[in-house]
Structures are given as C-alpha cells and as structure tokens.
Design a protein around this motif. Structure first.
Motif, PDB file in Angstrom:
ATOM      1  N   LYS A 134       8.207 -25.794 -33.862  1.00 24.86           N
ATOM      2  CA  LYS A 134       8.306 -27.244 -33.723  1.00 24.86           C
ATOM      3  C   LYS A 134       6.950 -27.897 -33.464  1.00 24.86           C
ATOM      4  CE  LYS A 134      13.112 -27.005 -32.192  1.00 24.86           C
ATOM      5  NZ  LYS A 134      14.110 -27.354 -31.150  1.00 24.86           N
ATOM      6  N   LYS A 138       4.739 -29.818 -35.434  1.00 22.53           N
ATOM      7  CA  LYS A 138       4.649 -30.547 -36.696  1.00 22.53           C
ATOM      8  C   LYS A 138       3.207 -30.815 -37.118  1.00 22.53           C
ATOM      9  CE  LYS A 138       6.485 -32.749 -40.176  1.00 22.53           C
ATOM     10  NZ  LYS A 138       7.223 -32.006 -41.231  1.00 22.53           N
ATOM     11  N   ASN A 145       6.846 -38.985 -37.078  1.00 24.84           N
ATOM     12  CA  ASN A 145       8.110 -39.125 -37.779  1.00 24.84           C
ATOM     13  C   ASN A 145       8.522 -40.595 -37.895  1.00 24.84           C
ATOM     14  OD1 ASN A 145      10.680 -38.157 -38.963  1.00 24.84           O
ATOM     15  ND2 ASN A 145      11.547 -39.000 -37.085  1.00 24.84           N
ATOM     16  N   LYS A 172       9.952 -35.578 -25.876  1.00 26.79           N
ATOM     17  CA  LYS A 172      10.733 -36.013 -27.024  1.00 26.79           C
ATOM     18  C   LYS A 172      10.447 -37.476 -27.281  1.00 26.79           C
ATOM     19  CE  LYS A 172      14.732 -32.933 -27.212  1.00 26.79           C
ATOM     20  NZ  LYS A 172      16.212 -32.855 -27.273  1.00 26.79           N
ATOM     21  N   TYR A 227      12.682 -36.811 -31.825  1.00 26.36           N
ATOM     22  CA  TYR A 227      11.985 -35.639 -32.348  1.00 26.36           C
ATOM     23  C   TYR A 227      11.133 -35.009 -31.243  1.00 26.36           C
ATOM     24  CZ  TYR A 227      13.224 -35.935 -37.296  1.00 26.36           C
ATOM     25  OH  TYR A 227      13.885 -35.910 -38.495  1.00 26.36           O
ATOM     26  N   TYR A 237       5.758 -33.510 -32.848  1.00 24.05           N
ATOM     27  CA  TYR A 237       5.593 -34.571 -33.829  1.00 24.05           C
ATOM     28  C   TYR A 237       4.608 -35.639 -33.366  1.00 24.05           C
ATOM     29  CZ  TYR A 237       9.319 -32.897 -36.865  1.00 24.05           C
ATOM     30  OH  TYR A 237      10.076 -32.142 -37.740  1.00 24.05           O
TER      31      TYR A 237
END
Length: 205
Positions: free
Chosen positions: A39, A41, A165, A178, A184, A188
């Motif tokens: 995870k 990104k 995102n 988050k 996400y 990210y």
C-alpha cells in the motif's frame, strides 16, 4: 573508421541495451507490485513511471536494429541483475545502482564505440538515454533516502500533504493514516513540494 553494421560491435551493443531495458522494465513492474501489496502508492507509481520510460528506451534501441528483422542476434559477455526483495528500500537502491551503471559506464562506452565505428545516430541515442538513466538513478536515490529516514510521511515541521487519489490537502507534521475524504491509505499521500518541485521530477537532490 567506418564499419559494416552487420559485423559491428555496435550492433551487439544495441541488442545488449535492448535486452537490458526490457529486463529493467520487468524488474520495475515487479517492484511496483511489491509496493502495491504494501500500500505504498507513491513508490508504486515511481516504479511504474520509470518502467514505462524503460520500455520507450527499449523501443529506441530495437528500432535501430530494424535492418536485422527476421534474424537472431547473438550476444556474448552480457550479465543482467537479479533484484528480488520484499523490502522497498532495497528495491529502490538496487534500481539506483543499476541506473547509475548504465548512465556512467555502460551507455557511455557504447556511445564511444558507436562513434568510433561511424554510427553517429546510435551514439547520440546512447548518450541522451544515459542522461535519462542518471535522472532515474537520482530519483530512486531520493525516494530511498526518504524511506530510510522515515520522512516520506513524516516531517520535522508542519508540511502540506496531498492525497494522490482524490486531491485532499492536509497540513501537519504527519500524513494521515487514512485520507478522511476517500479513505485511501497513507501510502497515497505525498508531500506537495515533491509534486511541484522540478528537482524531484528531474531526479536531482
């Protein structure tokens, strides 16, 4: 010195470079998959972005071998790296090392040989792609340093972070675990200055 392309060392060097770029594209795609599973990104996107550029380099070298279409080109004395790890910092450092070798050793020698043999177009391709590989090297090094120092999602003073995102902007010393908008994961988030900083885009520190 003018050399017949069919018997030239440059022909073999182009095939070595095509094989090397093709493998680099796959290695970075595999590394991106590791980052995706973790995870991360930002790291995933860097590997994917670079993999696409390696594909473009491979196409340049492949096209320069067009007159040998339908033939096999045998190359000797070629070695290619195996870089398998679940550690993203290791993968970034492997990539940095490989890009450095291409930029500062392999492609410069290939360019010089192409010039000696009279293939100026090929020499130019090797020289210019070597410059791009140095940018790749610097960019991988920068991200590896940020991961090692735990500064990719943490800052010593209040900073601005963006969720890549949905575009949510957050100010603080740590990127949110988050995104409060799209939910996400932290992977990210990216410091805004890395998006807008030309030095990072170009790979310079």
């Amino acid at each position: 010195m003018s050399v017949d392309f069919k018997t030239s060392e440059t022909k073999e060097n182009l095939m070595r470079a095509f094989a090397g770029e093709s493998q680099a594209r796959n290695r970075y795609t595999f590394a991106a998959e590791v980052a995706h599973r973790q995870k991360q990104k930002t790291v995933e996107e860097l590997f994917t972005f670079t993999a696409d550029q390696e594909r473009a380099h491979a196409k340049v070298f492949y096209d320069l071998l067009q007159e040998f279409s339908g033939e096999n080109i045998e190359i000797s004395s070629a070695a290619y790296p195996i870089n398998i790890s679940e550690n993203l910092e290791d993968l970034l450092n492997f990539a940095k090392h490989n890009e450095y070798e291409e930029a500062n050793d392999v492609y410069l020698k290939f360019s010089q040989k192409a010039q000696e043999e009279g293939f100026q177009k090929v020499a130019y391709a090797f020289t210019e792609i070597a410059k791009v590989e140095q940018i790749h090297c610097d960019r991988f090094e920068k991200l590896a340093e940020l991961l090692k120092s735990n500064q990719l999602y943490t800052a010593t003073s209040p900073s601005v972070w963006i969720c890549v995102n949905c575009g949510y902007i957050f100010e603080g010393t740590n990127a949110p675990l988050k995104c409060p908008v799209c939910m996400y994961e932290q992977g990210y988030f990216l410091p805004v200055d890395l998006i807008s900083c030309k030095d990072f885009i170009k790979g310079k520190k």
